[in-house]
Write a protein that holds these residues in place. Structure first.
Motif, PDB file in Angstrom:
ATOM      1  N   ALA A   1      42.008  44.983  41.162  1.00  0.00           N
ATOM      2  CA  ALA A   1      41.856  44.330  42.466  1.00  0.00           C
ATOM      3  C   ALA A   1      43.146  43.621  42.882  1.00  0.00           C
ATOM      4  N   PRO A   2      44.227  44.372  43.147  1.00  0.00           N
ATOM      5  CA  PRO A   2      45.538  43.768  43.378  1.00  0.00           C
ATOM      6  C   PRO A   2      45.665  42.979  44.677  1.00  0.00           C
ATOM      7  N   MET A   3      44.646  42.973  45.527  1.00  0.00           N
ATOM      8  CA  MET A   3      44.688  42.148  46.731  1.00  0.00           C
ATOM      9  C   MET A   3      43.953  40.818  46.552  1.00  0.00           C
ATOM     10  N   SER A   4      43.628  40.479  45.307  1.00  0.00           N
ATOM     11  CA  SER A   4      42.991  39.192  45.048  1.00  0.00           C
ATOM     12  C   SER A   4      43.945  38.050  45.400  1.00  0.00           C
ATOM     13  N   ASP A   5      43.389  36.868  45.563  1.00  0.00           N
ATOM     14  CA  ASP A   5      44.216  35.707  45.916  1.00  0.00           C
ATOM     15  C   ASP A   5      45.010  35.170  44.737  1.00  0.00           C
TER      16      ASP A   5
END
Length: 552
Positions: A227-231
């Motif tokens: 999930a590389p778009m996590s915060d």
């Protein structure tokens, strides 16, 4: 120009002897095994809250979101058109719709909102249902949920904890502190180490001073970043004191993009709705979580949570698959009889239903132990052991389960328009995540060695069901004999031991919490006359009682 008569419908093009659209109407109320498990294990509020979720997930738009999120996988945009690094991943709107549904319902945070009062059971039951909409998006939901125990080790980490509990999904690429809700990913493994994270070579250097909560710069490569778009991401890196745990946000404290460069997205067998990336830390900012050199113990707090989720997902997938099969065989006629009325098919479907219910009960029992971790020493001991047992065994059963379910539908089960093809591709992934089979089995041995209370609590759990079925009693005796073997033999037989412990515990739970028809048939086919394939049931197996539990 000649006139042409309207084309008459050809007999061969009439759609006959095919099931209509499969609509459970309500994934909660139609699942008697889940309803019963929640009533038996969890506080009343859990079922009340799940009722709304089950109805929503059965809608046609949610089914469409799941299909589209897989058909249109994430796309990497490493640079903008001017050549500046962007490092963003675009997801289909359906993926975001599913994320919004789960986070608005608070299913990523419910375990911590109701900690020790049914929260973990609510989370596990919800994940079991959400998986039936689409397993891939459940990965960031799981990691966000599981980040809380690690965030509690972060000095001055209260703001992160508060934002984890939010319910407003925001996919925009802005600093985490400008959002009310944050999602979390993880980046642990490296090429040279895999599960052996102590071989990690990523380095961390303090910016000003060293110590817990201080900022460091990371340099190194991670082979998998989920999930590389996590915060923010929980990650491991070497310091002068050894392997340490860090929190790396997507944006620096000054609001600039952090130097986390996405090299590529993995082209995976399944799990296509979810992005998995290779990343490079190029002087990336990160905060030290916990004490330096204590990275593995710190991150194990997260892994214990994610392992239970990795054991729950296959149970949800099994339920979805058997629901598809039951819908098909009730509507399809072959050799002048409904498939559902044919003895061989009845045995296959009944066997699949038994396996699905056994897996659900073991996952729910693990969640109950986590909820009672602080209140009961025996439950705390089980909370260490059960996630590993369930993760190993449910995922070993999953691929064969999906293949059998696909075969029940015949050729249409093998095409992408049905969920079975997607489930079949998805089935192996949870066995690999958070430790593959051998790693999990060795962890079981480690738990038994370092926490003797776990095996005593396990024995106590089995003893509650002794005397119900001779095959169950024989399985306990066989297990006890093997547990006294030498350490060398135990390690060599760790897979056998883990399987036996998982199946014997499944049997114990079914004996106490499921209809007798299911418990007795499980004992007869899993603990006595064992077959490597589904559908081999005794001649006198109570098929009507087992199939009746599936509903219409």
């Amino acid at each position: 120009m000649a006139d042409y008569a309207p084309r008459t419908e050809l007999t061969t093009h009439r759609v006959e002897n095919q099931p209509g659209p499969n609509s459970a109407g309500d994934l909660w109320r139609s699942d008697r095994a889940l309803c019963d498990a929640v009533v038996q294990f969890a506080p009343a509020w859990v079922g009340e809250r799940l009722a709304t979720l089950g109805q929503r997930l059965a809608s046609s738009d949610v089914a469409r979101w799941g299909e589209q999120a897989n058909r249109f996988p994430p796309q990497l945009h490493a640079f903008d058109r001017h050549g500046r690094r962007l490092d963003e991943v675009d997801y289909h709107p359906s993926y975001h719709a599913l994320m919004d549904l789960a986070i608005a319902g608070g299913w990523h945070a419910v375990a911590w909102e109701h900690e020790h009062h049914g929260g973990h059971q609510a989370h596990v039951a919800a994940l079991y249902l959400l998986t039936q909409a689409e397993p891939g998006f459940c990965c960031p939901i799981t990691m966000t949920h599981a980040a809380m125990p690690v965030l509690r080790q972060l000095r001055d980490g209260q703001a992160w904890q508060t934002r984890l509990l939010g319910r407003e999904y925001d996919a925009s690429a802005i600093p985490a502190w400008h959002k009310t809700t944050n999602t979390f990913g993880m980046a642990m493994t490296e090429k040279q180490g895999g599960s052996d994270v102590r071989r990690n070579s990523t380095r961390a250097q303090p910016i000003a001073s060293a110590g817990p909560g201080e900022w460091y710069r990371l340099d190194g490569h991670k082979w998998f970043c989920s999930a590389p778009m996590s915060d923010a991401f929980l990650t491991l890196a070497q310091t002068d004191d050894g392997l340490s745990c860090f929190l790396a946000p997507r944006f620096t404290p000054e609001g600039q993009r952090n130097a986390i460069e996405i090299q590529r997205l993995k082209d995976k067998c399944g799990n296509r709705a979810n992005a998995s990336a290779e990343i490079e830390y190029v002087g990336a900012w990160a905060q030290l979580v916990g004490e330096p050199g204590r990275g593995v113990p710190a991150i194990l707090e997260m892994v214990q949570q994610t392992r239970l989720d990795a054991a729950t997902a296959p149970a949800g997938m099994m339920r979805q698959a058997v629901r598809e099969v039951w819908s098909h065989v009730q509507a399809r006629q072959v050799f002048d009889r409904r498939l559902a009325d044919q003895p061989l098919m009845q045995r296959v479907v009944a066997d699949l239903a038994i396996e699905a219910e056994a897996s659900l009960l073991l996952a729910m029992r693990g969640a109950r132990a986590m909820d009672r971790f602080l209140d009961d020493e025996g439950e705390a001991a089980l909370a260490r052991l059960l996630p590993a047992l369930a993760k190993f065994w449910h995922n070993k059963r999953g691929p064969a389960f999906m293949a059998e379910a696909m075969e029940c539908l015949g050729g249409i089960g093998y095409v992408e328009e049905t969920p079975l093809a997607r489930l079949y591709r998805e089935a192996p992934v949870n066995s690999i995540w958070e430790g593959s089979g051998n790693v999990i089995c060795l962890d079981v041995l480690r738990i038994l060695d370092r926490h003797p209370a776990s095996i005593e609590a396990f024995r106590q759990e089995l003893s509650l069901s002794r005397g119900h079925h001779p095959a169950f009693d024989a399985a306990i005796d066989s297990l006890e004999a093997r547990l006294t073997a030498s350490p060398e033999r135990l390690q060599a037989e760790a897979r056998w031991l883990t399987q036996c412990m998982a199946q014997t515990l499944q049997a114990a739970l079914l004996i106490r919490h499921a209809p007798r028809a299911i418990a007795d048939t499980f004992c007869a086919t899993r603990l006595a006359n064992v077959s490597p394939i589904f559908g081999v049931l005794p001649a006198g197996a109570p098929l009507p009682a087992i199939l009746e539990r599936l509903g219409e």
